[in-house]
Design a protein around this motif. Sequence first.
Motif, mmCIF file in Angstrom:
data_model
loop_
_atom_site.group_PDB
_atom_site.id
_atom_site.type_symbol
_atom_site.label_atom_id
_atom_site.label_comp_id
_atom_site.label_asym_id
_atom_site.label_seq_id
_atom_site.Cartn_x
_atom_site.Cartn_y
_atom_site.Cartn_z
ATOM 1 N N PRO A 150 13.787 -29.131 -11.888
ATOM 2 C CA PRO A 150 14.849 -29.818 -11.130
ATOM 3 C C PRO A 150 14.437 -31.229 -10.689
ATOM 4 N N THR A 151 13.159 -31.369 -10.254
ATOM 5 C CA THR A 151 12.714 -32.696 -9.795
ATOM 6 C C THR A 151 12.797 -33.698 -10.934
ATOM 7 N N LEU A 152 12.335 -33.271 -12.110
ATOM 8 C CA LEU A 152 12.312 -34.205 -13.235
ATOM 9 C C LEU A 152 13.736 -34.624 -13.593
ATOM 10 N N SER A 153 14.681 -33.654 -13.570
ATOM 11 C CA SER A 153 16.043 -34.069 -13.948
ATOM 12 C C SER A 153 16.645 -34.973 -12.869
ATOM 13 N N LEU A 154 16.239 -34.744 -11.598
ATOM 14 C CA LEU A 154 16.703 -35.643 -10.525
ATOM 15 C C LEU A 154 16.181 -37.062 -10.778
ATOM 16 N N ILE A 155 14.892 -37.158 -11.116
ATOM 17 C CA ILE A 155 14.290 -38.482 -11.337
ATOM 18 C C ILE A 155 15.000 -39.193 -12.483
ATOM 19 N N ILE A 156 15.224 -38.438 -13.586
ATOM 20 C CA ILE A 156 15.846 -39.075 -14.755
ATOM 21 C C ILE A 156 17.266 -39.515 -14.407
ATOM 22 N N MET A 157 17.976 -38.649 -13.658
ATOM 23 C CA MET A 157 19.354 -39.006 -13.305
ATOM 24 C C MET A 157 19.372 -40.296 -12.481
ATOM 25 N N LEU A 158 18.461 -40.375 -11.494
ATOM 26 C CA LEU A 158 18.429 -41.575 -10.665
ATOM 27 C C LEU A 158 18.011 -42.789 -11.490
ATOM 28 N N LEU A 159 17.021 -42.602 -12.367
ATOM 29 C CA LEU A 159 16.575 -43.734 -13.188
ATOM 30 C C LEU A 159 17.736 -44.272 -14.019
ATOM 31 N N LEU A 160 18.584 -43.340 -14.482
ATOM 32 C CA LEU A 160 19.677 -43.786 -15.351
ATOM 33 C C LEU A 160 20.851 -44.355 -14.559
ATOM 34 N N ASN A 161 20.876 -44.129 -13.232
ATOM 35 C CA ASN A 161 22.068 -44.559 -12.481
ATOM 36 C C ASN A 161 21.840 -45.566 -11.375
ATOM 37 N N VAL A 162 20.622 -45.651 -10.830
ATOM 38 C CA VAL A 162 20.411 -46.595 -9.724
ATOM 39 C C VAL A 162 20.464 -48.009 -10.292
ATOM 40 N N PRO A 163 21.211 -48.893 -9.635
ATOM 41 C CA PRO A 163 21.334 -50.263 -10.171
ATOM 42 C C PRO A 163 19.962 -50.955 -10.236
ATOM 43 N N PRO A 164 19.745 -51.819 -11.214
ATOM 44 C CA PRO A 164 18.432 -52.465 -11.359
ATOM 45 C C PRO A 164 18.142 -53.391 -10.190
ATOM 46 N N THR A 165 19.160 -53.741 -9.416
ATOM 47 C CA THR A 165 18.918 -54.645 -8.285
ATOM 48 C C THR A 165 18.098 -53.948 -7.200
ATOM 49 N N HIS A 166 18.114 -52.618 -7.170
ATOM 50 C CA HIS A 166 17.310 -51.901 -6.170
ATOM 51 C C HIS A 166 15.960 -51.546 -6.774
ATOM 52 N N ALA A 167 15.135 -52.554 -6.967
ATOM 53 C CA ALA A 167 13.858 -52.300 -7.658
ATOM 54 C C ALA A 167 12.986 -51.324 -6.879
ATOM 55 N N GLU A 168 13.075 -51.375 -5.533
ATOM 56 C CA GLU A 168 12.151 -50.535 -4.754
ATOM 57 C C GLU A 168 12.406 -49.040 -4.997
ATOM 58 N N VAL A 169 13.705 -48.697 -5.229
ATOM 59 C CA VAL A 169 13.996 -47.280 -5.522
ATOM 60 C C VAL A 169 13.325 -46.898 -6.845
ATOM 61 N N HIS A 170 13.427 -47.799 -7.816
ATOM 62 C CA HIS A 170 12.813 -47.512 -9.124
ATOM 63 C C HIS A 170 11.298 -47.364 -9.007
ATOM 64 N N GLN A 171 10.714 -48.177 -8.126
ATOM 65 C CA GLN A 171 9.252 -48.056 -7.981
ATOM 66 C C GLN A 171 8.882 -46.686 -7.427
ATOM 67 N N SER A 172 9.649 -46.222 -6.444
ATOM 68 C CA SER A 172 9.358 -44.889 -5.907
ATOM 69 C C SER A 172 9.589 -43.814 -6.964
ATOM 70 N N LEU A 173 10.619 -44.007 -7.768
ATOM 71 C CA LEU A 173 10.873 -43.037 -8.845
ATOM 72 C C LEU A 173 9.681 -43.005 -9.804
ATOM 73 N N GLY A 174 9.161 -44.195 -10.085
ATOM 74 C CA GLY A 174 8.000 -44.271 -10.981
ATOM 75 C C GLY A 174 6.819 -43.493 -10.425
ATOM 76 N N ARG A 175 6.590 -43.639 -9.089
ATOM 77 C CA ARG A 175 5.464 -42.899 -8.506
ATOM 78 C C ARG A 175 5.692 -41.399 -8.594
ATOM 79 N N CYS A 176 6.951 -40.983 -8.383
ATOM 80 C CA CYS A 176 7.250 -39.547 -8.496
ATOM 81 C C CYS A 176 6.959 -39.043 -9.911
ATOM 82 N N LEU A 177 7.400 -39.818 -10.894
ATOM 83 C CA LEU A 177 7.207 -39.394 -12.284
ATOM 84 C C LEU A 177 5.700 -39.306 -12.579
#
Length: 2045
Positions: free
Chosen positions: A979-1006
Amino acid sequence: MESAHSLLLNEEAYNQLGEVQKAEFIFEWLRYLEKLLLATSRNDVREKQKSLVEQLLYLLNSSPGPPTRKLLAKNLAILYSIGDTFSVYETIDKCNDLIRSKDDSPSYLPTKLAAVVCLGSLYKKLGRILGNTFTDTVGNILKAMKSAESQGRYEIMLSLQNILKGLGAAATPCHRDIYKAARSCLTDRSMAVRCAAAKCLLELQNEAIFMWSTDLDSVATLCFKSFEGSNYDVRISVSKLLGTILAKAIISKHPGAASRQSTRRVTLEEVLELLGTGFLRGSSGFLRASGDMLKGTSSVSRDVRVGVTQAYVVFISTLGGGWLEKNFAAFLSHVLSLVSQSHSKAAQAQIDAVCSRRCVSFVLRATIGGLLGEKAQIAAAKEICQAIWKLKKVMDAGMSDGNLETRLASTDVAASQHMLVCALQELGNLIHGLGTTAAPLLLDSSAGLLDSVISVILHPSVSVRLAAAWCLHCIAVALPSYLTPLLDRCLERLSVHKSSPEAVTGFSFAVAALLGAVKHCPLGIPHGKGKIIMTLAEDLLCSAAQNSRLSAQRTQAGWLLIAALMTLGPAVVSHHLARVLLLWKCVFPASPKDLETEKSRGDSFTWQVTLEGRAGALCAMKSFVSYCGDLLTDEVIQRLLPPLPCAVDLLTQLSSILKTYGSPLKTPSVIYRQRLYELLALLPPETYEGNLCAILRELAADLTTSEIQVAASTFLLPPLCHQDDLLILNPLLQETDHRFIEEQLLLGNGIACGSLEFDPYSIYEKDVEGNSVPKPLPPALSVISSAAKLFGIVCAHVGEAQRLVTLEQLLSSIKNTKGARQQVVQLHVVSSVSGFLKYVSGSKGNLGSEEIRRLVLTLVIGALESSNPLLRCAAAEAWAKLAQVVDDGAFTAGLAQVSFDKLKSARDVVTRTGHALALGSLHRYLGGVSSSQHLSSCVGVLYTLSQDNTSPDVQTWALHSLSLIIDSAGPLYKVHVEPTLSLIIMLLLNVPPTHAEVHQSLGRCLNVLITTLGPELQGNSASMSTLRTSCLLGCAVMQDNPDCLVQAQAIYCLQQLHMFAPRYVNLSSLVSCLCVNLCSPYLLLRRAVLACLRQLMQREAAEVSEHAAMFAKDSKEECTPDANIREVGLEGALLSLLDKETDQRLCHDIKETLHHMLTSMAVEKLSLWLKLCKDVLAASADFTTITSVDTMQEEEGDKGDDGSVLTTRSDEKSHPFTNPRWATRVFAAECVCKIISQCEKADSAHFDIILAQEMKKRDSRNDFLVLHLADLIRMAFMAATDHSDQLRLSGLETLLVVIRRFASVPEPEFPGHVILEQYQANVGAALRPAFTAETPPDVTAKACQVCSAWIASGVVSDLNDLRRVHQLLVSSLTKIQAGKEALSHFYNESASTMEILAVLKAWAEVYIVAVQRHKNHRQPLKTPTGSEESDKSGSCSSDGLLDLVHTDLGTLSRLWLAALQDFALLTLPSEFASQLPIEGGAFYTAETSENAKLHYSNSWALILHATALWLTSTGLVVADPDEGAAHLSRPVTPTSMGQGSSSGETVKSPEDVYTDRFHLILGISVEFLCSLRADATMESITACLHALQALLDVPWPRCKVGSDHDLGIELLNVLHRVILTRESPSIQLASLEVVRQIICAAQEHVKEKRRSAEVDDGAAEKETLPEFGEGKDTGGLVPGKSLVFATLELCVCILVRQLPELNPKLTGSPGMRAAKPQMLSEDGGRLVSTALIILSELPAVCSPEGSISVLPTILYLTIGVLRETAVKLPGGQLSSTVAASLQALKAILSSPMARAEKSHTAWTDLLRSALTTVLDCWDPADGTNQGLDEVSLLTAITVFILSTSPEVSTIPCLQERCIDKFKATLAIKDSLVQIKTYQLLHSIFQYPNPVVSYPYIHSLASSIVEKLREVDKRKLEDSAELQVFQEGIKVLEALVTVAEEQHRSQLVACLLPILVSFLLDENALGTASAARRSLHDFALQNLMHIGPQFSSVFKSVMASSPTLKARLEAAIKGNQESVKGQLPTSKASKNPGRNASIQLKTSFL
């Protein structure tokens, strides 16, 4: 996912999936499609194009997420560029319609954005093909922008950038419109939009000329506006835009300038003026700013200033290094002028000035340090010097006019001070970077660098004085040879100008800074300087009170000098400690009463001075505690303590003193507090127990005081947060290349960033961040951080009641303050409490009662909900620490519950972020927080929070917290992975690129998820492959993200994946991604790239390097311009990156990566690597320094050529490396050494020129090191003659390696010569500069090592050629003869010790080699061949070297002995320290003995060996009495060899002197060998053993060892230990050699005693002779007291280690167990043989009784070795061990003890048993004969028969068995065995005693005769069979000679028929085989010989047998002619047999 891999979208599979999976499926299909389209043929694409376009447009309409839309657009563009383009217009129209649509609902937004992205992508790819459609498109997009929200504006800007890129100049009509739109976006609310606009404008300026001509001013102003309120990314993008445009304005030639008169060329002055305006006035226009400036309020916001600073750097970098060199003067004066104008007259002035100075320093550092090569940097340094001189003139003028008041108020001086600070700091940095390459700069008198720096030390401004001092510090670190002269100069000025306040402070700063430099200079400063400084400091402190004008300055200077002196460490400080402690005691009043009287007496000024003095004393003590920890004994601590209570008393009184005397005391009192807190924090709390409560009260007051107005959270909190958590807060807290200037933005506008003038005492501290200036914060801030730190310690040590009171007081003070001040107090209190919790958890302490817990909890919860994110972060950490300290499950669960409840109810961002992180922290410190159910609820809450798309902050913090939980839960988390992995992928595919900090946290989770899965990722199950695909997909999404830090996360994730599942990571795409980002402007991205490369290189360097080369070849423009992979490969790109990079960690990674590449690829890509190293070394080799390669070059034309090649500079095409720095060149030289060692492991052809040339001919791709020898020498030469000392050291090391590896490679064209000989001129030239007077000792020491290696290598045989290098050594010998006093006073005394010992070691090596060669040559050569002259020349070289050394031997031996005596003294244990000479040794001083030890330990071994050789060459007996007297009467050194004339004793006799020397050598050797440390080198051990060997080669020392029984045993035990602890065969052999010599000495001693006893007793009875030898009368050998026993132990150790079967314990029975015999290695064989020979010598050392005790052991071992190693070898040879055991047997059996009366019978019994044992080996009891070699055993039996007295072997039972053995071997068919048997019988038959020989003759003669009669039956095949018959006949002939007269005729009658039967007749002779013919000849000769001898018998035999007679006659006839011709051959054929028998005899019988 497999179904996603098709050209068309698999719609069936797609429709069956859920929402999240659909998005994943689409993305995977698009990724696959992109690769597939490029690989598919055009026609196939066209077939499917229509349906593909439909599918893609359908997806476009179904609101795709950001990464998907980007990929979709890319695919559409690729599709059209490959397929048909006619439908592209439809697509463009569709997109435009989508954009025009009026639907503004959020659900429709993604489709609109996708359409925008598609347009950008299509135009970028197809460009002008799309004709004129672009005007409509651009118009439409710009119109849409008016109503778009931030995401829309962001995408539109990027899309416009792409359109501009694709269309190029064609887009001119739209330029103005786009420009207007981008202008508004550049100051947008959203930072991401600003970045995008900057990118768009950067693209636009390529074509839009107006941007850098007419509109230049407005573009600049716009950029300044854009910097306001910007973040780091915006500053990077906008500064890039501004810098590029300004650079373009200067460079570009305007097109059509003639037609348009309006545009004019912009000058450099205007551009700099423009940037200057931004820097000084910010974005406000000129008018408004001037108004503000009049009011004195304007202060440019810091972010604008930092942005402009970065723009300066971009501007200069774009113009390049060459441009900067030309325009440096203008640039420098402009940049320096910025600081003089930057601050208004307001109170902000100081703060502002500090910050703008930082910015200016950054500009200078980034441009001068980053762009210029070393030569240009030296020129720049001269310019800066000029600037300093100019500023000094201004200052002098300002100082000279008028009285004091006007003088100091002069604005010019104030303005010039900041310019001077910047100039001095940059000058320091420059020289620091240049290192020793800056030497010419300081020698250049026109620049006057040192004078200029020293002259400004007297500047009225403190900050300038400090900067000048720091500059001197840098000079001293860079050029250690200047350290002492500078120190002397400053000390001298300080003592001369004691009456000038500026001079006192300025020069004391300088001295302190120089003392701080000592720890960076390994060669140090002379020890005596400490005393001078200490005396001066005392003097200053004592004279402070004499002159009130100077008291403050003198006090400060005195304590500063003492504090700086402490950094020299215990060795120096220990001598001055008593005086320092006395001063420390006197500075504080003795009792509280004295303090009261002080208070009542003083005035404001005296208090100021007093506080300054006491603060200084506290600082000196702090420095003492930090740097001299070793001296802090209990006694010293007791002396430190008395003043502390008084210091604390004063602390408590400070507030009342302040009230009395007002503000002048404010700063001194703050500094006093800070110093006291810092000292207390370092001391153990027990030392100030009595004052804890008072201190705690003061701390609480300090933390909550009302005076502090601003919250400086950024310096207090980061240490209290967890490193990983800081990443989510603010990119500013992360490391970037701009950290130096970005720091000030963190601190907020009211606070100055750190600067040296805030704390002069930090000038000698070691800087945390490498080499930049120390940056202490203002005292008001640093006192808070010291207080917070100390609070934790004190609070943990007070009683609970006090703790409770304090915490309550702190809590109430937070409640009672209001507004902004409340936040400040809260910040201080939380950081102190958090420090307290950290301390308690670290020291495993206890928090206390419930009540205390409650208070702490309240405090922390308050902070968790604070609006300051840093505070929340620190509170989360404290929250977890609290749980950790209380350590109670229920309490922890309670904490977690609090967070859960808050998260459920709270809606505000602050609470949600704080508590989310608190949950993560709890998990981090307490693992899975006990229950899995707890874990599930945590994960559930965080899932919800991370999907809250209204607040990116909440998402970021929640995801970060989730990553902590995954990390700490480990395997427990497996349930939640999917479930965590699919959550991460879903967010990676949907969070706007302007919110880089969210992507960085997603990267650490992955990343942590991948770690959790670990190696399971390799699994093949369906579920695992789904997880793996998702991980890879997540990485792909992040790689496409525009944010660099997200890309860095992607690389980390791929690196993890590659570690766990390498097969599934696409290496080529990963490598290309790494290559693109190799030179990214983001430090963290570069770090990620290199960390990944480093890991990849460890596994598959070759593949990575190939992928990189492919990528460079394929990519057109994507490859970064900086890393030139295409030309120099990845290796070269990394090398050039190493040259530019300043970050330490990165440089380390680059070096590691290159090392891995080298190890795996250097041998395959030899030429490439050598060329790279050569390019780096040659790129800046400055050959003007070496005028001629060799002085004697003219004499030898051919040799000179090669040398002169080096002087001609090759001007090929431009170098791939422009001016690499010295550090890079040093690295290249190290690489060359590594390459050589790699080749050594690879193939012998690398060091064999003949083989190499052959293999090169066979295959031209082969490449060998030896073919590059000229390059290797050239590189070593270039490095060894450079300006940089480090490079010289590396070059000499390389030269040494080359000499050692290639010394023995022969030169094929000139036999008898070696290949290196042609380079002797170069070697000489490389070494000569190292022996000049100004060379530092470490370089000279290294050069000595190379000299000795060169002479010792034997490369040069001609003495005249050798003399040049020899001369260098002679010159240094002359230099060092004066001992430790003579050498330079620039460095520490231990440096001269190092140099002296290096010279002595070099001479020792040469002498050892000379003696060795002389010895080898003296041994008479077996072959007399070879002409006279070759012999002569050889002897000349071998003795010649010895002659060369001989001239200096007298001096050398004296110095060697002195050095050895020093070494012996230094190795004494510490308890003898008091007995050592006070003034030190011959070559070291007492104070520097610790440092000297290291140098002695490096060189003593060879010196010892040489000394031993010298002593043996004199035979330890003085030949010439005069010489002896001279030696004795001349004192060598203060501690001469036991001939001290100091004590006035009589001169020692030569005997005593030699005894002393003997014991010195023996003592050193035994001391070293008996306690071998793990780091003892092979070289030392071998040299030590060789020294002992040499010593024992001479009778006198042998006699000493022989006569001193205990000494021999001691030596043997030590050698035993060496053999046990060191496996190396060479060391073990050398040890055994020494053992042999000791036994030999003992034998000689016993013999001598026996002889003298016999002489003394003369006629006396033999019986009464005392017994000599071990074992006396009883035969008992006592372990530990017996030499023989010790030797036996040692030999058994060797034998059992090689042949474990000898150990009866191991084999389980004492009997001989027949195992299969084995062949030992060559080394093993040698060891065993030597041990056996030693064993065989032992009986001679014993008395007869003693010999009986040891004999069984010796026999057992000897026979055991025979049994275990008697292997059958081809050709019937004996193995070396068998030969040795037979030899040993012979020696034992023939021992005189066997015949001595007392031992005769016992020996006989034992020898019989031994013989039985040998016979038993043959046919063991169990009947297994394991392939033993019969010949070996038979030989052993023969040795027994022949060597013992007859009674041993003639007992019937033994004799019969022996005879049986002979019979058995005769029956063996093997010819070689038979030959040997016959030979052995031959020797037995000839034995003179018939008792022994007759039984054998009787038993065996008949069977021999039988065998010989078989000749007709056997076909003679080979020479071996022939030899059998020959040997048989010889045996019979021997019988004839032995037999008694009456039997002789019978024997001859037997023999003749046999001989005749060997003959052939004429017919047969022609056809017979060669062997048969030889036999015929042999028989005939023997007959001719016997006939005349026994004529009567001969005749009678012939008469009785006519057939015989006929046969004989026929043979004689047939042979008549050919006999003559064949005689020689028969002789030859006889030889082999005879030789063999002779050999056998000589070896054993």
